[in-house]
Enzyme design. Sequence first.
Site, short mmCIF file in Angstrom:
data_model
loop_
_atom_site.label_atom_id
_atom_site.label_comp_id
_atom_site.label_asym_id
_atom_site.label_seq_id
_atom_site.Cartn_x
_atom_site.Cartn_y
_atom_site.Cartn_z
N HIS A 209 56.65 64.56 83.46
CA HIS A 209 55.57 65.18 82.76
C HIS A 209 55.10 66.39 83.44
O HIS A 209 54.14 67.34 82.96
CB HIS A 209 54.58 64.12 82.62
N ASP A 242 60.06 58.99 83.76
CA ASP A 242 59.16 59.95 84.23
C ASP A 242 59.46 60.63 85.72
O ASP A 242 58.80 60.92 86.40
CB ASP A 242 57.76 59.23 84.51
N SER A 324 50.42 64.31 90.80
CA SER A 324 51.73 63.89 89.99
C SER A 324 53.17 64.52 90.67
O SER A 324 52.92 65.73 90.81
CB SER A 324 51.76 64.21 88.59
#
Length: 481
Positions: A209, A242, A324
Amino acid sequence: MSTENEGTAVPPAPSAPPPPADAPAASVPQGAHPGAAPAAGDPYGPPAAQAHQGAGESSSAPDPSWPPPPPPATPAYGGDGAAGHGAAGQGGGGWGAGWGAAHQQPAPKNGRGRGGLVAAVLVAALVAGGLGGGLGYTLAEENDSGGSTTVSSSTSGGNVKRDPGTVAAVAAAALPSTVTIEAASSSGEGGTGTGFVFDKQGHIVTNNHVVADAVDGGNLTATFPNGKKYDAEVVGNAQGYDVAVIKLKNAPSDLKPLTLGNSDDVAVGDSTIAIGAPFGLSNTVTTGIISAKNRPVASSDGSGSKASYMSALQTDASINPGNSGGPLLDAQGNVIGINSAIQSTSNGGFGTGQAGSIGLGFAIPINQAKYVAQELIETGKPVYAKIGASVSLEDTTNGAQITEQGVGGTEPVDPGGPADKAGLKPGDVITKLDDRVIDSGPTLIGEIWTHKPGDEVTITYERGGKEHTTELTLGSRVGDS
């Protein structure tokens, strides 16, 4: 939560105290200097005694000097309505409780009341203070002739050697191998994330992402803590896991890959260190512990059409938007996970619409991420383990139920697939995979994806109110489609 305290505004302190409504002006005691401190309890004096009586809302006594200082400024963050109403709306906070008192103390006798004593004590204190200051200055001046008494550190803070295993030592070793990633689509939309050096060839591991906007012809850069910035390209991305791998263009020859640990050996309570760029603040280091293992986490892009599943490492190390893709390290500096998701309150903070850390962060275990990254480098596409059956994605606690109909009208159990060969049928409720309790469909998917195609697992399921077990060899699916 509001970022400012609420409640009635505190009125500014008057330049002179208001006289009591029912008491005549008190005369100045004989022999007292006009500037001396007023007698204790004098309604014209500072409201020390009265404010103390209401000090349940104030942690310190007010300054006895006149006029009183204005109330402290309201903190910009962290306030709440209760604090605001207690301090202002109810007259608390030190000053508000003292202004309404109209009680009058008896007049002092012979001009030598308590006020005179207080004044004498204050004058004596000032004299003693001045004398002490003079003596101190004289002694310091005499001692200075024999050399300075100041003790200096042998090394400056930046030169102090940190012992191996300390947070500072781990951070110093890991930071040069982390990057801040900026990804933007061809239309200019994008964001900031983090990644870390995976090998000497210039491959960087991060979250899918983080780079999703740049997958199809966007712009992608990676900046090291020393300020060097490199263009990069997406080698492969796995939306379901992910995980993504990017590669630096014109990568430097002195890259130092971070050491990968063993996430299976991690224990609850182990120390953790997270590195990332929360809210764009690059090269931020936070610490915590492993709060839980095998935590089922399903995250989505918001549309509901693209979900990621993981059996995550949970940590209370502060993780925020921008962290992230960054490494989650153990106390030895080994990567044990990729910081990927947080559970947060609904309201954003810091003047943004984004929510921040409340101590519930989740990382993809590095054993799984390593396998995925290697597949992406070799083939450019992810490979997923599967059982060959459609399961309900409803949030339940009873298990993962095989649906009566597959996606798009397909068979719920693939004919000749792993589940079919193991004897599973529509309506069966899977409650365990090996020794892992399965409480829902997303939990089952996340647990399956911790394995590789070809792994043999034991499935425990319920049918017609009875429990059964069966052995199953996981199949494979290539790509995210």
